[in-house]
Design an enzyme around this catalytic site. Structure first.
Site, PDB file in Angstrom:
ATOM      1  CB  CYS A 412     -47.557  50.518 107.146  1.00 25.28           C
ATOM      2  SG  CYS A 412     -45.749  50.682 107.649  1.00 25.28           S
ATOM      3  CG  HIS A 456     -47.808  50.641 111.781  1.00 25.11           C
ATOM      4  ND1 HIS A 456     -47.835  49.667 110.765  1.00 25.11           N
ATOM      5  CD2 HIS A 456     -48.879  51.030 112.120  1.00 25.11           C
ATOM      6  CE1 HIS A 456     -49.142  49.728 110.319  1.00 25.11           C
ATOM      7  NE2 HIS A 456     -49.843  50.498 111.193  1.00 25.11           N
ATOM      8  CG  ASP A 472     -52.991  51.494 111.201  1.00 24.61           C
ATOM      9  OD1 ASP A 472     -52.618  51.537 110.122  1.00 24.61           O
ATOM     10  OD2 ASP A 472     -52.412  50.851 112.108  1.00 24.61           O
TER      11      ASP A 472
END
Length: 660
Positions: A412, A456, A472
């Site tokens: 991520c 994250h 995202d």
């Protein structure tokens, strides 16, 4: 010393069975600290214990000071070199263990042994400097039981069975439980600890860093420890809305991204919320950082915290103990509708002469609207063969170029960093947000467990009329990560911690059951702070209490419990007295009038001889009473006729004494 007392003098040298009991107990205490000590300290301490055992077994002479002194110096130097000094939790523990072990080499009398036992009690207490879970509490009970049994064993001359010692030890510890509970509930608690914990006590804490670079979060994802637990006061939001906001990163410094300084004077971004508020309570594990994780985007924070200008919640001091706080958030909002010049400059900052291919790609989008630039970047992630992986390859000199055009494998942080870089190169203000995403529902307590493996990173872009909008890019590559969790998003699940993997259902079920118990321990035992104490006692008494009231009630409660315990013990001891002992007790009460009482070292016959000299007119009766009592007390079988004779002698003695 007379045999009947059975107690050891403080200056008397103890026997082999006393020493063996002590060494076994100390070995058990040392074993509980094995994970907290260097290997060489464990080996050295065990070696000193074996040395002391051989000294007794082989009847060797105790080591002299000229030998012990260099050993002490050597051990101290070892601790200094291992821990860079004597100060700190770990160094102090090692020093205490080594000194206690060395003390064995000069331990002979009961006084010496008791000093070692007291130090061992402190060692058991040190367990809670490392962990305060139920498991640690359970681990501390056997050493406490053994230490108390050893203390009892040392006080007795005659050897007793282990069952007898452990039973008596358990009874003594159970008798302390009522006072312990009263102290726990009623002892006035002050905010914060009574003393500071050494800094190295926090060195093992894990959590989000205040910076981000490639590999940060992927490494944290391999950690299964719990970051925090969440209890919602209504329905739990969908998993794709569970973004737990942590540090917001604006500044690029080489290959890492940093938070802005709190001293630059940025004003708090304007927030407008819509829809229903989400109310919840978070139990945050210690992480030795300032931030308090909250659902995106928070509007209510704890009293001892503050919001940064970009809506990260931070505490006034690092979170070094487990804390519990209520919070309110909104999932629909408009944040920072107006972007000030300084913020715009910060959110467009990139370095020159780096990642030329990425900059060239972004510049080809110059004629597009900002929303179209965002969509074009996300479409690239979807269309190209990007892979979401915990084990990405190393990147070259221009890491964003290398990731976007060559390796196309990342976690991520790779996607959030490259996306923000693309947006800034394309003229769209952007920043990175780190935190956690998702969480696992524990049906046993209907609360969410958020682990370090849920760490994250995502992005926020600023769009005119919409403000800061969460984007995202990981969801474009691996929507399973957001909708279902990390275990469903990657193929190399063997890299995940066991509790984050789907292939151990029975183990996970057992863990969730245990965690619900552990959560109750956290809330009602470790979380019983000054606020919760006052709330509980106010409800219990129906009125508002002060610290002085608490102190008064605590004193009264402890005095009451101690009085009840004393009366019960007296009644119990009287109930367990034999008929001969009860008669003899009446006889001793009569002798108090003549100022005659047995000494602690006197048996019945020795005392009888002394009393007969003081009361020559009752000499025959006194000696007969002593002889009969000894036979009844220590004889092989009860003798009813002798008991009746003792009763008659005591009655006759009482009549004679009353007539004097």
């Amino acid at each position: 010393m007379s045999v009947h007392t059975g107690f050891v003098s403080m200056k008397q040298t103890l026997s082999t069975h006393h020493l063996n009991g002590l060494l076994f107990t100390l070995a058990m205490v040392l074993a509980t600290h094995a994970p907290n000590l260097p290997v060489w300290v464990i080996i050295a301490s065990a070696g000193f214990g074996v040395w002391r055992y051989l000294l007794d077994k082989k009847q060797w002479s105790m080591p002299k000071i000229w030998l012990l002194l260099p050993i002490n110096i050597l051990m101290c130097l070892g601790i200094v070199f291992t821990f860079k000094g004597f100060f700190g939790r770990d160094a102090s523990l090692a020093l205490l263990v080594v000194m206690l072990s060395l003390k064995l080499l000069e331990t002979k009398t009961l006084r010496d042994y008791m000093l070692v036992i007291i130090l061992a009690y402190f060692l058991v207490g040190n367990l809670f400097l490392f962990n305060q879970t139920i498991a640690t509490f359970a681990l501390s009970v056997p050493p406490l039981l053994l230490l108390t049994a050893t203390l009892i064993n040392m006080s007795l001359k005659n050897q007793q069975s282990l069952k007898f010692l452990l039973t008596l030890s358990g009874k003594l510890l159970l008798q302390a439980v009522p006072v312990m509970l009263i102290l726990f509930v009623m002892f006035p608690r002050i905010p914060g600890p009574l003393w500071g914990i050494p800094q190295d006590a926090y060195s093992g804490m894990t959590g989000l860093s205040d910076s981000l670079q490639f590999g940060n979060i992927s490494q944290l994802t391999k950690n299964s420890s719990i970051a925090f637990r969440v209890q919602f006061k209504g329905n739990i939001p969908p998993k794709n809305q569970l973004y737990w906001r942590g540090p917001v990163l604006w500044h690029q410094d080489g290959n890492q991204w940093l938070m802005p300084s709190q001293n630059i004077g940025l004003s708090t971004e304007k927030l407008a919320t819509q829809g229903e508020a989400i109310h919840y309570t978070i139990t945050l594990e210690p992480h030795n950082r300032l931030w308090l994780l909250m659902l995106d985007i928070p509007t209510q924070i704890p009293n001892d915290a503050q919001l940064t200008h970009d809506y990260s919640a931070v505490a006034t001091s690092p979170v070094r103990t487990r804390i519990r706080y209520d919070a309110t958030s909104f999932s629909t909002y408009k944040l920072g509708e107006v972007l000030k010049d300084r913020e715009k400059t910060m959110s467009l900052q990139i370095h020159d002469n780096e990642n030329p291919r990425t900059i060239k790609l972004a510049q080809s989008w110059q004629n597009m609207q900002p929303v179209d630039k965002v969509n074009r970047a996300l479409q690239r992630y979807r269309a190209q063969p990007f892979i979401y992986t915990l084990n990405p390859p190393r990147l070259g000199k221009d890491p964003v170029d290398d990731f976007l055009f060559n390796t196309k494998k990342g976690f991520c942080e790779h996607y959030a960093t490259s996306f923000v870089y693309l947006m800034r190169a394309a003229g769209v203000p952007a920043r990175i947000v780190t935190g956690y995403q998702g969480g696992e529902l524990n049906p046993n307590g209907n609360y969410l467990i958020v682990r370090q493996s849920d760490a994250h990173a995502w992005a926020e872009v600023w769009l005119e009329t919409r403000g800061w909008v969460r984007v995202d890019p990981t969801a474009a590559v691996s929507p399973e990560r957001i909708e279902q969790g990390i275990a469903e998003a990657i193929s190399e699940t063997d890299l995940l911690p066991m509790m984050a993997r789907p292939d151990f259902p029975l183990l996970r079920k057992a863990f969730l059951s245990w965690d619900s118990v552990n959560n109750g321990w956290n809330q009602w035992v470790l979380g019983y702070d000054d606020k919760k104490q006052l709330e509980f006692l106010n409800k219990l008494t129906g009125k508002s209490l002060s610290l002085m009231d608490l102190a008064l009630w605590m004193t009264v409660a402890i005095a009451t419990v101690m009085a009840i315990t004393f009366l019960v013990l007296i009644k119990t001891s009287q109930r367990k007295l034999s008929a001969a002992q009860q008669l003899y007790a009446q006889y001793l009460n009569k002798l108090k009038r003549a100022n005659l009482q047995p000494h602690s070292h006197e048996g019945a016959l020795d005392f009888g001889k002394r009393a007969a000299l003081a009361l020559p007119n009752q000499q025959d009766a006194i000696l007969k009473i002593a002889q009969n009592y000894n036979v009844l007390q220590y004889g092989q079988s009860p003798n009813p006729l002798l008991l009746l004779e003792l009763k008659c002698h005591i009655k006759q003695f009482s009549i004679q004494l009353d007539s004097v």
